[in-house]
Design a protein around this motif. Structure first.
Motif, PDB file in Angstrom:
ATOM      1  N   VAL A 268       0.871  -1.180   0.000  1.00  0.00           N
ATOM      2  CA  VAL A 268       0.000   0.000   0.000  1.00  0.00           C
ATOM      3  C   VAL A 268       0.908   1.232   0.000  1.00  0.00           C
ATOM      4  O   VAL A 268       1.235   1.784   1.060  1.00  0.00           O
ATOM      5  N   PRO A 269       1.349   1.683  -1.163  1.00  0.00           N
ATOM      6  CA  PRO A 269       2.339   2.774  -1.229  1.00  0.00           C
ATOM      7  C   PRO A 269       1.910   4.039  -0.495  1.00  0.00           C
ATOM      8  O   PRO A 269       2.726   4.693   0.161  1.00  0.00           O
ATOM      9  N   ALA A 270       0.637   4.402  -0.578  1.00  0.00           N
ATOM     10  CA  ALA A 270       0.179   5.660   0.014  1.00  0.00           C
ATOM     11  C   ALA A 270       0.174   5.634   1.534  1.00  0.00           C
ATOM     12  O   ALA A 270       0.019   6.680   2.171  1.00  0.00           O
ATOM     13  N   ALA A 271       0.351   4.454   2.131  1.00  0.00           N
ATOM     14  CA  ALA A 271       0.433   4.365   3.589  1.00  0.00           C
ATOM     15  C   ALA A 271       1.730   4.971   4.111  1.00  0.00           C
ATOM     16  O   ALA A 271       1.841   5.287   5.293  1.00  0.00           O
ATOM     17  N   HIS A 272       2.699   5.146   3.240  1.00  0.00           N
ATOM     18  CA  HIS A 272       3.984   5.754   3.596  1.00  0.00           C
ATOM     19  C   HIS A 272       4.028   7.177   3.045  1.00  0.00           C
ATOM     20  O   HIS A 272       3.399   7.487   2.028  1.00  0.00           O
ATOM     21  N   VAL A 273       4.778   8.026   3.719  1.00  0.00           N
ATOM     22  CA  VAL A 273       4.779   9.449   3.360  1.00  0.00           C
ATOM     23  C   VAL A 273       6.208   9.960   3.235  1.00  0.00           C
ATOM     24  O   VAL A 273       7.059   9.671   4.089  1.00  0.00           O
ATOM     25  N   ARG A 274       6.439  10.742   2.180  1.00  0.00           N
ATOM     26  CA  ARG A 274       7.727  11.420   2.010  1.00  0.00           C
ATOM     27  C   ARG A 274       7.497  12.920   2.232  1.00  0.00           C
ATOM     28  O   ARG A 274       6.758  13.558   1.486  1.00  0.00           O
ATOM     29  N   ILE A 275       8.110  13.452   3.288  1.00  0.00           N
ATOM     30  CA  ILE A 275       8.037  14.894   3.568  1.00  0.00           C
ATOM     31  C   ILE A 275       9.261  15.541   2.943  1.00  0.00           C
ATOM     32  O   ILE A 275      10.394  15.183   3.266  1.00  0.00           O
ATOM     33  N   ILE A 276       9.026  16.472   2.051  1.00  0.00           N
ATOM     34  CA  ILE A 276      10.127  17.108   1.330  1.00  0.00           C
ATOM     35  C   ILE A 276      10.210  18.569   1.739  1.00  0.00           C
ATOM     36  O   ILE A 276       9.267  19.338   1.568  1.00  0.00           O
ATOM     37  N   ASN A 277      11.353  18.942   2.269  1.00  0.00           N
ATOM     38  CA  ASN A 277      11.592  20.318   2.666  1.00  0.00           C
ATOM     39  C   ASN A 277      11.789  21.177   1.418  1.00  0.00           C
ATOM     40  O   ASN A 277      12.391  20.733   0.432  1.00  0.00           O
ATOM     41  N   ALA A 278      11.279  22.398   1.444  1.00  0.00           N
ATOM     42  CA  ALA A 278      11.392  23.283   0.288  1.00  0.00           C
ATOM     43  C   ALA A 278      12.846  23.567  -0.077  1.00  0.00           C
ATOM     44  O   ALA A 278      13.142  23.971  -1.208  1.00  0.00           O
TER      45      ALA A 278
END
Length: 280
Positions: A268-278
């Motif tokens: 379930v790929p969407a269960a994981h999150v990538r937070i990307i700093n600007a």
């Protein structure tokens, strides 16, 4: 007449059970095994079933026929990649009857393999490397400001994971980003940190109650929110620690090789999150 003799009192690091000298340290050192669920297989391929749609349910009148329906399944095919390390030691060390000699060699190889596994997990390396979070299509994403001011991006990440049926259990980031977030204060002019420490473990930082894990292999200004139940670390059962006395015959040295087959599955790929700093 035999040209060779054996001494029953001497042990070398040849028995197959010494594969555990690689497996256990890798599992202890690797972020992949810390944040994911280990599954083992003795096959070349590991199939992960994915439920695409549920059976149909609804209210029915008493005595009425129930309409049958089928669940719809897809599958994810995972092929563990071989991670290997080779070191050269003296014959005396390889044949040492002291178990600590074998332990140290195994741990050294395990450290190398653990590093390579985590590098593949957080970076798109291509080739024979397994696909990790950097290659994951459909992963949830959150944009964070160039400089963190609060924990709003993490709240958003938790919400996105929950919307996909996941539950973030760990945050993984690099040391510089972890320090930046750790410096956040609860109010302006306060010296009290915003992050809630885990008082049960000295020095453990948590964000929204979830531990922060630092890995040098996460790219700068990136934080991963990982849902452990939706992250499988597929491990072949044939981990080996082999010794060869012939390749370095002229120098009376021995080659010690460790191999371990590992791949990752995120059904379930969407269960994981990538937070990307600007700033990334």
């Amino acid at each position: 007449m035999s040209m060779f003799t054996t001494d029953a009192g001497t042990r070398s690091i040849l028995p197959p059970e010494y594969g555990e000298l690689v497996t256990k340290p890798v599992e202890a050192l690797s972020v992949a095994y810390l944040t994911g669920e280990k599954v083992t297989t003795n096959a070349n391929k590991y199939i992960v079933p994915i439920l695409v749609s549920d059976v149909t349910a609804g209210a029915v009148a008493e005595g009425a026929e129930i309409t049958p329906s089928d669940a719809d399944f897809d599958e994810l095919e995972i092929i563990p990649a071989k991670f290997a390390a080779l070191t050269i030691v003296s014959r005396e060390l390889a044949d040492d009857s002291n178990p600590s000699a074998a332990d140290q060699i195994g741990k050294s190889i395990a450290r190398q393999i653990a590093n390579r596994v985590d590098n593949a997990l957080f970076n798109s390396l291509g080739g024979v490397n397994p696909d990790g979070f950097a290659d994951l299509t459909g992963i949830s994403t959150v944009s964070a400001p160039a400089a963190y001011a609060n924990l709003d991006p993490f709240e958003e990440a938790v919400s996105k994971s929950e919307a996909a049926g996941g539950r973030i259990t760990h945050w993984v980031t690099g040391a510089a980003t972890a320090l930046e977030i750790a410096k956040l204060k609860d109010t302006s002019g306060s010296n009290r940190g915003l992050l809630n420490p885990d008082l049960a473990v000295e020095g453990r930082r948590t964000i929204l109650g979830r531990p922060v894990v630092v890995s040098p292999y996460v790219p700068a200004d990136v934080v991963y929110g990982i849902s452990k139940e939706d992250f499988l670390v597929v491990t072949r059962e044939d981990t080996r620690l082999d010794v060869d006395h012939s390749a370095y015959f002229s120098s009376d040295r021995v080659g010690v090789r460790g191999t371990m087959r590992v791949a990752f599955a995120m059904p379930v790929p969407a269960a994981h999150v990538r937070i990307i700093n600007a700033a990334a």
